[in-house]
Design an enzyme around this catalytic site. Structure first.
Site, PDB file in Angstrom:
ATOM      1  N   TYR A 141       0.445  -1.442  -0.461  1.00 54.66           N
ATOM      2  CA  TYR A 141       0.315  -0.015   0.130  1.00 54.66           C
ATOM      3  C   TYR A 141       0.702   1.057  -0.169  1.00 54.66           C
ATOM      4  O   TYR A 141       0.089   2.512  -0.399  1.00 54.66           O
ATOM      5  CB  TYR A 141      -1.088   0.412   0.916  1.00 54.66           C
ATOM      6  CG  TYR A 141      -2.026  -1.195   1.514  1.00 54.66           C
ATOM      7  CD1 TYR A 141      -2.052  -1.885  -0.038  1.00 54.66           C
ATOM      8  CD2 TYR A 141      -3.115  -0.935   1.985  1.00 54.66           C
ATOM      9  CE1 TYR A 141      -3.056  -3.293  -0.043  1.00 54.66           C
ATOM     10  CE2 TYR A 141      -3.964  -1.785   2.494  1.00 54.66           C
ATOM     11  CZ  TYR A 141      -3.387  -2.750   1.151  1.00 54.66           C
ATOM     12  OH  TYR A 141      -4.528  -4.239   1.336  1.00 54.66           O
ATOM     13  N   LYS A 190       3.873 -15.189   3.141  1.00 52.11           N
ATOM     14  CA  LYS A 190       3.922 -15.627   1.281  1.00 52.11           C
ATOM     15  C   LYS A 190       5.151 -16.367   1.377  1.00 52.11           C
ATOM     16  O   LYS A 190       5.691 -15.936   0.371  1.00 52.11           O
ATOM     17  CB  LYS A 190       2.986 -15.036   0.934  1.00 52.11           C
ATOM     18  CG  LYS A 190       3.201 -15.802  -0.498  1.00 52.11           C
ATOM     19  CD  LYS A 190       1.162 -16.491  -0.513  1.00 52.11           C
ATOM     20  CE  LYS A 190       2.045 -17.656  -1.537  1.00 52.11           C
ATOM     21  NZ  LYS A 190       1.143 -19.023  -1.608  1.00 52.11           N
ATOM     22  N   ASP A 222      -2.311 -18.591   2.344  1.00 53.12           N
ATOM     23  CA  ASP A 222      -3.609 -18.648   1.501  1.00 53.12           C
ATOM     24  C   ASP A 222      -4.119 -19.659   2.264  1.00 53.12           C
ATOM     25  O   ASP A 222      -5.010 -19.993   2.631  1.00 53.12           O
ATOM     26  CB  ASP A 222      -2.743 -19.395   0.628  1.00 53.12           C
ATOM     27  CG  ASP A 222      -1.707 -20.056  -0.333  1.00 53.12           C
ATOM     28  OD1 ASP A 222      -0.773 -20.441   1.221  1.00 53.12           O
ATOM     29  OD2 ASP A 222      -1.321 -20.463  -1.383  1.00 53.12           O
ATOM     30  N   ASP A 246      -5.177  -6.746   6.204  1.00 51.51           N
ATOM     31  CA  ASP A 246      -6.470  -5.963   5.813  1.00 51.51           C
ATOM     32  C   ASP A 246      -7.114  -7.134   4.810  1.00 51.51           C
ATOM     33  O   ASP A 246      -8.864  -7.431   5.374  1.00 51.51           O
ATOM     34  CB  ASP A 246      -5.876  -5.278   3.992  1.00 51.51           C
ATOM     35  CG  ASP A 246      -7.021  -4.456   4.240  1.00 51.51           C
ATOM     36  OD1 ASP A 246      -8.255  -4.208   5.082  1.00 51.51           O
ATOM     37  OD2 ASP A 246      -6.889  -3.430   3.096  1.00 51.51           O
ATOM     38  N   ASP A 250     -11.363  -9.114   7.447  1.00 54.94           N
ATOM     39  CA  ASP A 250     -12.428  -9.094   6.672  1.00 54.94           C
ATOM     40  C   ASP A 250     -13.085 -10.330   6.851  1.00 54.94           C
ATOM     41  O   ASP A 250     -13.687 -10.798   7.259  1.00 54.94           O
ATOM     42  CB  ASP A 250     -12.357  -8.834   5.292  1.00 54.94           C
ATOM     43  CG  ASP A 250     -12.910  -6.749   5.325  1.00 54.94           C
ATOM     44  OD1 ASP A 250     -12.310  -6.497   6.349  1.00 54.94           O
ATOM     45  OD2 ASP A 250     -13.726  -6.705   3.780  1.00 54.94           O
TER      46      ASP A 250
END
Ligand code: NAD
Length: 362
Positions: A141, A190, A222, A246, A250
């Site tokens: 970001y 990752k 994942d 982020d 959620d």
């Protein structure tokens, strides 16, 4: 006296933030806390007023306050703007960066009364209690972004950058948090494909030597996405980089029944910022149906972390639990046998429950 900057923002922000302020005012009376509230525009609302999503005055107010409560920013009205003027990219991210808020704490706590509100089976989610520690001022970001013309089209480039010191400070915070809980830390990365994740893993392993009492487990993002809904109880503290955090939070909000239940605290600088984990929900804005509880619970985190008032923070959490146990719900959580409340009425019920709690009549 504690000075609180109030930034309602966009969409449902101006509906949910006043409910958190209402609850803070009630706490001020009940616990003898002295607050002043000063409101300022941010996001799309600030673009309409001043032409910029993060006006200098708003930033100055935040810097001069003891804590900040934020609703959410952004919405379709400003989606057409270039990134450097969009509310999210030009207000929210710079606000976090300017205030040095490198850590976002998102507790994923389940309320007994909402166990059957999640689409997941009760036996899967019951007993879940996770703290997600999300890195907030680095990664994709904040990396350089650009577009280039290439033969036959365009190329878009986002850059994912982390330094070892950025990873170390968030890692240290997560290890410390794990120490005060069940002493288990999952670091999500990752590392099988990303160089930044390989550095992330190396730093976490180095840090672990300073925290021999904490069990450190690595998990690919994942797999973590799958494990979060498959067996959430295995997690205690999760630490992860900005974008993974982020997305995963959620997803984790589904365990709690609604994203409208997930509070957050952004810390690391002089002034901390408290906001719900959700966005501005333009689809339900101005309909008095948004759930204000994530924002109210964020105000509770403010009392805990910024003002060191554990009793008031717990009282808010207990008041929310009581209101839910009494069957009151905002629309997105409605179920047969429950009673639907609007945003403001839900805030009123939490205040009522707080008063009763304090009187000792609950
Ligand atoms: P969102 O979180 O705003 O909404 C996702 C879904 O959850 C919607 O169906 C919405 O109605 C529902 N929802 C969210 N909060 C709720 C609440 N309190 N009560 C009941 N239902 C609720 O995510 P989105 O739709 O992807 O984004 C909308 C806007 O918010 C975009 O402009 C986005 O960039 C912005 N956004 C801002 C922040 C922030 O300010 N921190 C975070 C995420 C998204």
């Amino acid at each position: 006296m504690f000075r609180i900057a109030v930034l309602p923002g966009d969409g449902i922000g101006p509906e949910i933030v006043p409910e958190a302020v209402k609850v803070l005012r009630a706490c001020s009376g009940l616990f003898g806390l002295d607050f002043t509230f000063t409101e300022a525009p941010v996001g799309g609302a600030a673009i309409e007023l001043t032409g910029h999503p993060l006006p200098e005055e708003t930033l100055a107010l935040c810097r001069g306050s003891d804590a900040i409560i934020l609703g959410a920013i952004g919405g379709p009205r400003w989606d057409h703007l270039p990134l450097e003027r969009r509310p999210e990219a030009a207000a929210l991210l710079p606000l976090r960066k300017e205030l040095g808020l490198f850590a976002n704490l998102r507790p994923v706590e389940l309320y007994e009364a909402l166990l059957d509100a999640s689409p997941l089976k009760q036996e899967v989610i019951a007993g879940t209690d996770i703290l997600v520690v999300r890195e907030l001022t680095g990664g994709l970001y904040f990396g350089e972004k650009r577009r280039e013309q290439i033969p036959g089209g365009e190329r878009a480039i986002d850059t994912l950058v982390y330094t070892s010191s950025e990873i170390e400070r968030i890692g240290r915070l997560a290890f410390e948090a794990a120490r005060s809980r069940r002493k288990l830390l999952h670091s999500i990365d990752k590392a099988n494909v990303l160089e930044s994740s390989r550095l992330w893993r190396e730093v976490m392993e180095r840090l672990q030597k300073e925290y021999p009492d904490i069990e450190l487990k690595h998990m690919y993002v994942d797999n973590a996405a799958m494990q979060l809904v498959n067996w959430p109880k295995q997690f205690d503290v999760i630490v992860t980089e900005n974008m993974f955090g982020d997305i995963l939070t959620d997803q984790a909000s589904v365990l709690t029944g609604s994203i409208g239940m997930l509070a957050s605290a952004s810390i690391g600088g002089q002034v901390a910022l408290y906001e719900p984990a959700h966005g501005s929900a333009p689809d339900i804005a101005a309909r008095n149906e948004a759930n204000p509880l994530a924002t109210i619970l964020s105000a509770g985190l403010m009392l805990r972390f910024s003002f060191n008032h554990e009793a008031a923070a717990r009282a808010i959490e207990e008041a929310v639990a009581r209101v839910l146990a009494d069957g009151y719900r905002t629309r997105e959580l409605m179920q047969p046998g429950c009673r639907e409340l609007g945003t403001a009425e839900m805030g009123d019920r939490v205040v009522e429950a707080l008063l009763k709690l304090k009187e000792g009549s609950l």
